[in-house]
Design a protein around this motif. Structure first.
Motif, PDB file in Angstrom:
ATOM      1  N   GLU A 155       0.840  -1.203   0.000  1.00 33.97           N
ATOM      2  CA  GLU A 155       0.000   0.000   0.000  1.00 33.97           C
ATOM      3  C   GLU A 155       0.875   1.254   0.000  1.00 33.97           C
ATOM      4  O   GLU A 155       0.652   2.191  -0.773  1.00 33.97           O
ATOM      5  CB  GLU A 155      -0.920   0.010   1.229  1.00 33.97           C
ATOM      6  N   VAL A 156       1.872   1.266   0.870  1.00 33.00           N
ATOM      7  CA  VAL A 156       2.797   2.402   0.962  1.00 33.00           C
ATOM      8  C   VAL A 156       3.544   2.585  -0.356  1.00 33.00           C
ATOM      9  O   VAL A 156       3.689   3.704  -0.871  1.00 33.00           O
ATOM     10  CB  VAL A 156       3.804   2.202   2.133  1.00 33.00           C
ATOM     11  N   GLN A 157       4.002   1.493  -0.905  1.00 34.89           N
ATOM     12  CA  GLN A 157       4.767   1.523  -2.154  1.00 34.89           C
ATOM     13  C   GLN A 157       3.927   2.100  -3.309  1.00 34.89           C
ATOM     14  O   GLN A 157       4.413   2.933  -4.088  1.00 34.89           O
ATOM     15  CB  GLN A 157       5.218   0.093  -2.484  1.00 34.89           C
ATOM     16  N   ARG A 158       2.660   1.647  -3.402  1.00 40.50           N
ATOM     17  CA  ARG A 158       1.765   2.152  -4.455  1.00 40.50           C
ATOM     18  C   ARG A 158       1.530   3.650  -4.320  1.00 40.50           C
ATOM     19  O   ARG A 158       1.595   4.403  -5.294  1.00 40.50           O
ATOM     20  CB  ARG A 158       0.408   1.417  -4.413  1.00 40.50           C
ATOM     21  N   THR A 159       1.244   4.078  -3.081  1.00 39.88           N
ATOM     22  CA  THR A 159       0.970   5.499  -2.837  1.00 39.88           C
ATOM     23  C   THR A 159       2.212   6.339  -3.095  1.00 39.88           C
ATOM     24  O   THR A 159       2.133   7.410  -3.720  1.00 39.88           O
ATOM     25  CB  THR A 159       0.476   5.719  -1.385  1.00 39.88           C
ATOM     26  N   TRP A 160       3.369   5.871  -2.612  1.00 43.29           N
ATOM     27  CA  TRP A 160       4.624   6.598  -2.855  1.00 43.29           C
ATOM     28  C   TRP A 160       4.878   6.751  -4.356  1.00 43.29           C
ATOM     29  O   TRP A 160       5.211   7.833  -4.828  1.00 43.29           O
ATOM     30  CB  TRP A 160       5.801   5.868  -2.202  1.00 43.29           C
ATOM     31  N   SER A 161       4.721   5.666  -5.120  1.00 44.52           N
ATOM     32  CA  SER A 161       4.966   5.704  -6.569  1.00 44.52           C
ATOM     33  C   SER A 161       4.077   6.730  -7.255  1.00 44.52           C
ATOM     34  O   SER A 161       4.523   7.479  -8.128  1.00 44.52           O
ATOM     35  CB  SER A 161       4.709   4.328  -7.203  1.00 44.52           C
ATOM     36  N   HIS A 162       2.808   6.772  -6.841  1.00 40.16           N
ATOM     37  CA  HIS A 162       1.847   7.717  -7.434  1.00 40.16           C
ATOM     38  C   HIS A 162       2.231   9.165  -7.101  1.00 40.16           C
ATOM     39  O   HIS A 162       2.297  10.025  -7.987  1.00 40.16           O
ATOM     40  CB  HIS A 162       0.442   7.394  -6.929  1.00 40.16           C
ATOM     41  N   LEU A 163       2.490   9.406  -5.807  1.00 40.83           N
ATOM     42  CA  LEU A 163       2.787  10.785  -5.380  1.00 40.83           C
ATOM     43  C   LEU A 163       4.170  11.240  -5.818  1.00 40.83           C
ATOM     44  O   LEU A 163       4.386  12.445  -6.014  1.00 40.83           O
ATOM     45  CB  LEU A 163       2.640  10.904  -3.855  1.00 40.83           C
ATOM     46  N   GLU A 164       5.095  10.302  -5.977  1.00 38.64           N
ATOM     47  CA  GLU A 164       6.443  10.658  -6.428  1.00 38.64           C
ATOM     48  C   GLU A 164       6.387  11.313  -7.806  1.00 38.64           C
ATOM     49  O   GLU A 164       7.060  12.319  -8.051  1.00 38.64           O
ATOM     50  CB  GLU A 164       7.320   9.400  -6.475  1.00 38.64           C
ATOM     51  N   SER A 165       5.544  10.769  -8.682  1.00 36.04           N
ATOM     52  CA  SER A 165       5.424  11.330 -10.032  1.00 36.04           C
ATOM     53  C   SER A 165       4.795  12.728  -9.998  1.00 36.04           C
ATOM     54  O   SER A 165       5.049  13.552 -10.866  1.00 36.04           O
ATOM     55  CB  SER A 165       4.600  10.410 -10.929  1.00 36.04           C
ATOM     56  N   ILE A 166       3.991  12.989  -8.976  1.00 30.88           N
ATOM     57  CA  ILE A 166       3.337  14.304  -8.852  1.00 30.88           C
ATOM     58  C   ILE A 166       4.277  15.334  -8.219  1.00 30.88           C
ATOM     59  O   ILE A 166       4.520  16.407  -8.782  1.00 30.88           O
ATOM     60  CB  ILE A 166       2.043  14.184  -8.001  1.00 30.88           C
ATOM     61  N   PHE A 167       4.837  14.992  -7.043  1.00 29.94           N
ATOM     62  CA  PHE A 167       5.599  15.984  -6.283  1.00 29.94           C
ATOM     63  C   PHE A 167       7.060  16.123  -6.699  1.00 29.94           C
ATOM     64  O   PHE A 167       7.640  17.192  -6.574  1.00 29.94           O
ATOM     65  CB  PHE A 167       5.527  15.671  -4.782  1.00 29.94           C
ATOM     66  N   ILE A 168       7.658  15.031  -7.157  1.00 31.13           N
ATOM     67  CA  ILE A 168       9.065  15.104  -7.554  1.00 31.13           C
ATOM     68  C   ILE A 168       9.168  15.291  -9.068  1.00 31.13           C
ATOM     69  O   ILE A 168      10.042  15.990  -9.560  1.00 31.13           O
ATOM     70  CB  ILE A 168       9.843  13.827  -7.133  1.00 31.13           C
ATOM     71  N   GLY A 169       8.233  14.702  -9.768  1.00 28.67           N
ATOM     72  CA  GLY A 169       8.300  14.728 -11.234  1.00 28.67           C
ATOM     73  C   GLY A 169       7.741  15.971 -11.880  1.00 28.67           C
ATOM     74  O   GLY A 169       7.885  16.151 -13.096  1.00 28.67           O
ATOM     75  N   SER A 170       7.092  16.843 -11.106  1.00 27.46           N
ATOM     76  CA  SER A 170       6.469  18.038 -11.714  1.00 27.46           C
ATOM     77  C   SER A 170       6.838  19.314 -10.961  1.00 27.46           C
ATOM     78  O   SER A 170       6.456  19.510  -9.809  1.00 27.46           O
ATOM     79  CB  SER A 170       4.944  17.864 -11.725  1.00 27.46           C
ATOM     80  N   GLU A 171       7.588  20.182 -11.624  1.00 26.01           N
ATOM     81  CA  GLU A 171       7.991  21.461 -11.028  1.00 26.01           C
ATOM     82  C   GLU A 171       6.787  22.367 -10.791  1.00 26.01           C
ATOM     83  O   GLU A 171       6.734  23.115  -9.821  1.00 26.01           O
ATOM     84  CB  GLU A 171       9.017  22.170 -11.916  1.00 26.01           C
ATOM     85  N   ASP A 172       5.807  22.295 -11.697  1.00 24.61           N
ATOM     86  CA  ASP A 172       4.601  23.126 -11.553  1.00 24.61           C
ATOM     87  C   ASP A 172       3.871  22.820 -10.250  1.00 24.61           C
ATOM     88  O   ASP A 172       3.456  23.734  -9.523  1.00 24.61           O
ATOM     89  CB  ASP A 172       3.636  22.895 -12.739  1.00 24.61           C
TER      90      ASP A 172
END
Length: 198
Positions: A126-143
């Motif tokens: 569960e943690v891994q899935r959520t981290w993967s999703h949010l990583e693309s949002i918060f780390i992958g997007s400067e905007d």
């Protein structure tokens, strides 16, 4: 092995067939049946426990790399989950046996190990899935980082803790050893609670 009956007669390793015939065992049919039944059930329990030991001593987590960060992630394994579920049912069945006494400590120990493994694996994925999703949002997007600076900063702390946890996990591939590490469930629970806030 030495078997003593209520008749006071003892049968040992050097007992011959003639000795057994002389015992008139037919007179103690119920007692003999109980002894044989107990020995058979205990032998089966011993076999199950040996199989558990054999299975889990070699059961290891496999990992995939997260595409962007190369962080190691647990690979989902149907075999692992099915084996875990089947073995927990087996142990539950052993606990209901009237002949459990001799193996109670070992069966209880396995129940604890597998129950812990089950709980940890569930929250870990569960943690891994959520981290993967949010990583693309918060780390992958400067905007997004500019629009949500507080959440981004909060995720940075989570990101660091999760990566550290995964780097350490790779060093202990055995499923039982890895999942039964002291404090791991609480650590995953803490990360999960913080992920919810992002």
């Amino acid at each position: 092995a030495v078997v003593s009956t209520q008749s006071g007669i003892t049968a040992g390793d050097k007992t011959t067939l003639n000795d057994l015939l002389a015992l008139n065992l037919h007179e103690f049919e119920d007692e003999v049946r109980n002894i044989v039944d107990k020995a058979t059930k205990e032998l089966n329990m011993e076999k199950v426990l040996k199989e558990l030991d054999s299975t889990w001593s070699v059961m290891e987590f496999e990992h995939d790399e997260h595409l962007r960060t190369k962080t190691p992630l647990l690979r989902s394994s149907e075999e692992l989950i099915e084996t875990l579920e089947d073995n927990q049912v087996q142990l539950q069945n052993l606990m209901t046996s009237k002949y459990i006494a001799y193996f109670l400590e070992e069966v209880s120990s396995w129940q604890t190990k597998l129950s812990t493994a089950d709980s940890v694996i569930q929250i870990w994925f569960e943690v891994q899935r959520t981290w993967s999703h949010l990583e693309s949002i918060f780390i992958g997007s400067e905007d997004i980082r500019k629009q949500l600076p507080e959440d981004s900063l909060r995720f940075d702390g989570i990101d660091s803790d999760f990566k550290e946890l995964m780097e350490a996990a790779v060093k202990t591939p055995n499923v039982i050893e890895a999942t039964n590490k002291k404090g791991l469930f609480a650590q995953l629970e803490d990360i999960q609670d913080r992920l919810v806030l992002c």
